[in-house]
Design a protein around this motif. Structure first.
Motif, PDB file in Angstrom:
ATOM      1  N   PRO A  31       0.821  -1.214   0.000  1.00  0.00           N
ATOM      2  CA  PRO A  31       0.000   0.000   0.000  1.00  0.00           C
ATOM      3  C   PRO A  31       0.850   1.258   0.000  1.00  0.00           C
ATOM      4  O   PRO A  31       1.969   1.273   0.525  1.00  0.00           O
ATOM      5  N   GLU A  32       0.320   2.306  -0.598  1.00  0.00           N
ATOM      6  CA  GLU A  32       1.029   3.574  -0.640  1.00  0.00           C
ATOM      7  C   GLU A  32       1.125   4.183   0.756  1.00  0.00           C
ATOM      8  O   GLU A  32       0.288   3.909   1.632  1.00  0.00           O
ATOM      9  N   VAL A  33       2.123   5.012   0.956  1.00  0.00           N
ATOM     10  CA  VAL A  33       2.299   5.698   2.234  1.00  0.00           C
ATOM     11  C   VAL A  33       1.361   6.894   2.273  1.00  0.00           C
ATOM     12  O   VAL A  33       1.422   7.768   1.393  1.00  0.00           O
ATOM     13  N   THR A  34       0.478   6.932   3.248  1.00  0.00           N
ATOM     14  CA  THR A  34      -0.505   8.013   3.325  1.00  0.00           C
ATOM     15  C   THR A  34      -0.004   9.208   4.123  1.00  0.00           C
ATOM     16  O   THR A  34      -0.505  10.312   3.969  1.00  0.00           O
ATOM     17  N   SER A  35       0.984   8.994   4.980  1.00  0.00           N
ATOM     18  CA  SER A  35       1.507  10.075   5.803  1.00  0.00           C
ATOM     19  C   SER A  35       2.813  10.585   5.223  1.00  0.00           C
ATOM     20  O   SER A  35       3.642   9.816   4.737  1.00  0.00           O
ATOM     21  N   SER A  36       2.985  11.891   5.239  1.00  0.00           N
ATOM     22  CA  SER A  36       4.218  12.500   4.727  1.00  0.00           C
ATOM     23  C   SER A  36       5.240  12.731   5.830  1.00  0.00           C
ATOM     24  O   SER A  36       6.279  13.338   5.607  1.00  0.00           O
ATOM     25  N   LYS A  37       4.938  12.276   7.021  1.00  0.00           N
ATOM     26  CA  LYS A  37       5.845  12.458   8.142  1.00  0.00           C
ATOM     27  C   LYS A  37       7.122  11.658   7.932  1.00  0.00           C
ATOM     28  O   LYS A  37       7.079  10.484   7.599  1.00  0.00           O
ATOM     29  N   VAL A  38       8.274  12.289   8.110  1.00  0.00           N
ATOM     30  CA  VAL A  38       9.562  11.619   7.933  1.00  0.00           C
ATOM     31  C   VAL A  38       9.842  10.751   9.144  1.00  0.00           C
ATOM     32  O   VAL A  38       9.862  11.231  10.274  1.00  0.00           O
ATOM     33  N   LYS A  39      10.019   9.479   8.911  1.00  0.00           N
ATOM     34  CA  LYS A  39      10.247   8.536  10.012  1.00  0.00           C
ATOM     35  C   LYS A  39      11.727   8.456  10.377  1.00  0.00           C
ATOM     36  O   LYS A  39      12.078   8.284  11.538  1.00  0.00           O
ATOM     37  N   TYR A  40      12.588   8.568   9.361  1.00  0.00           N
ATOM     38  CA  TYR A  40      14.023   8.441   9.600  1.00  0.00           C
ATOM     39  C   TYR A  40      14.721   9.784   9.446  1.00  0.00           C
ATOM     40  O   TYR A  40      14.393  10.568   8.545  1.00  0.00           O
ATOM     41  N   LYS A  41      15.700  10.041  10.288  1.00  0.00           N
ATOM     42  CA  LYS A  41      16.454  11.291  10.237  1.00  0.00           C
ATOM     43  C   LYS A  41      17.223  11.444   8.930  1.00  0.00           C
ATOM     44  O   LYS A  41      17.431  12.553   8.460  1.00  0.00           O
ATOM     45  N   ASP A  42      17.683  10.305   8.383  1.00  0.00           N
ATOM     46  CA  ASP A  42      18.521  10.361   7.189  1.00  0.00           C
ATOM     47  C   ASP A  42      17.768  10.020   5.908  1.00  0.00           C
ATOM     48  O   ASP A  42      18.374   9.743   4.876  1.00  0.00           O
ATOM     49  N   VAL A  43      16.420  10.001   5.965  1.00  0.00           N
ATOM     50  CA  VAL A  43      15.611   9.777   4.752  1.00  0.00           C
ATOM     51  C   VAL A  43      14.568  10.889   4.663  1.00  0.00           C
ATOM     52  O   VAL A  43      13.413  10.719   5.069  1.00  0.00           O
ATOM     53  N   PRO A  44      14.957  12.057   4.141  1.00  0.00           N
ATOM     54  CA  PRO A  44      14.020  13.180   4.023  1.00  0.00           C
ATOM     55  C   PRO A  44      12.982  12.921   2.932  1.00  0.00           C
ATOM     56  O   PRO A  44      13.089  11.978   2.145  1.00  0.00           O
ATOM     57  N   LEU A  45      11.996  13.773   2.879  1.00  0.00           N
ATOM     58  CA  LEU A  45      10.911  13.622   1.907  1.00  0.00           C
ATOM     59  C   LEU A  45      11.409  13.640   0.467  1.00  0.00           C
ATOM     60  O   LEU A  45      10.824  12.993  -0.408  1.00  0.00           O
ATOM     61  N   ASN A  46      12.496  14.365   0.205  1.00  0.00           N
ATOM     62  CA  ASN A  46      12.998  14.466  -1.163  1.00  0.00           C
ATOM     63  C   ASN A  46      14.024  13.388  -1.501  1.00  0.00           C
ATOM     64  O   ASN A  46      14.661  13.446  -2.552  1.00  0.00           O
TER      65      ASN A  46
END
Length: 306
Positions: free
Chosen positions: A83-98
């Motif tokens: 399933p697609e990720v519905t939340s845009s919250k960054v879970k990991y410090k080293d994996v930003p949204l971009n």
């Protein structure tokens, strides 16, 4: 500075695209460094033709290059339907949204297939080891265990023991001369081979709606039994009981030849002081091995082997 930042981002996307993006060559065309006759040629070509993997713009696959955690996640995301990720919250410090592999990493994290460290990092650029690969494949494909194999450096007390056994039971890994080499990094070629085998692993038939015993339930069974055997022998040895007395209790745990031949010899030769720690310590490698001949909801057949 803005131009330099854009260049770095675009370069990262290009590298990720080279691994998992649309195929760059006509279907069936070999990579420069993966020709017919290469041991994993067929597996790599099949995954490439399905769009699960790809090469680099120069026509190479770079088969011996170590695969990173971010690319391993991207490969699995291509092969699985998650399933697609519905939340845009960054879970990991080293994996930003971009981050180029943000979506794949988040989808596999939410599915419980990948996880980070205790500092909140995913370590996307770190190599993935063979035992980490075993854990990921085991969880991703929900593998069952129907028999057990011995690998050096992977004892029953090792954290990845069940994951390695799950891969071996389903023909995904075979090891090399008894070695699994759990800490060795995975190459692109070997990861592709494991992924191909996982996608094509045999399905264990379930005769009715009741679930099979889980890997943990099976492991608990075969782990508890040898310790009960050892403790039974020790208690009687301390009392100087004749083996005939011990035998009646041991036959509840093993086959007659195993008990009357192998365990009888061990009982006669054991001393309470030197064998006490061997049998009582649950972190030791299994002293007795068991082969699971059948595992269905109605019964489980376990054959003892030396």
């Amino acid at each position: 500075m803005k131009f330099f930042s854009k260049y770095i981002i675009c370069f990262g996307i290009l590298i990720a695209f080279a691994l998992v993006g649309p195929t760059a060559f006509a279907e069936g065309k070999s990579f420069i460094d993966v020709k017919k006759g290469y041991p994993n040629y067929e597996e790599i070509m099949q995954l490439r033709d399905k769009g699960f993997i790809n090469g680099y713009p120069d026509g190479t696959f770079r088969r011996n290059e170590k695969i990173t955690r971010k690319h391993a996640a991207a490969l699995l995301d291509k092969a699985l339907t998650l399933p697609e990720v519905t939340s845009s919250k960054v879970k990991y410090k080293d994996v930003p949204l971009n981050h180029p592999n943000y979506e794949a990493i988040m989808k596999l994290t939410h599915a419980g297939i990948f996880s980070g460290d205790n500092k909140g990092n995913f370590n996307p650029d770190a190599s993935i080891t063979r035992v980490e690969m075993a854990k990921v494949m085991d969880i991703a494909f929900d593998l069952s265990i129907i028999d057990f194999h011995h690998f050096n450096e992977v004892s029953s007390a090792y954290w990845g023991y069940l994951h390695v056994q799950a891969l071996a039971a389903n023909g995904i890994t075979k090891g090399k001369l008894g070695d699994f080499m759990p800490g060795e990094p995975i190459t692109r070629a070997h990861y592709s081979l494991f992924l191909h085998r996982a996608l094509n692993s045999r399905v264990i038939p379930v005769p009715d709606s009741d679930p099979l015993l889980s890997k943990h339930e099976i492991f608990d069974l075969i782990y508890r039994v040898p310790n009960r055997i050892g403790n039974t022998m020790l208690m009687h040895k301390v009392k100087n009981s004749p083996f005939e007395t011990v035998q009646n209790e041991l036959l509840d745990f093993g086959t007659a030849p195993f008990v009357k031949d192998y365990l009888k010899t061990g009982y006669n030769e054991m001393c309470t002081k030197c064998d006490m720690m061997i049998f009582a310590n649950p972190t030791q490698e299994l002293n007795y091995r068991f082969e699971i001949a059948e595992n269905t909801p109605s019964r489980i057949v376990v054959k003892t082997v030396i």
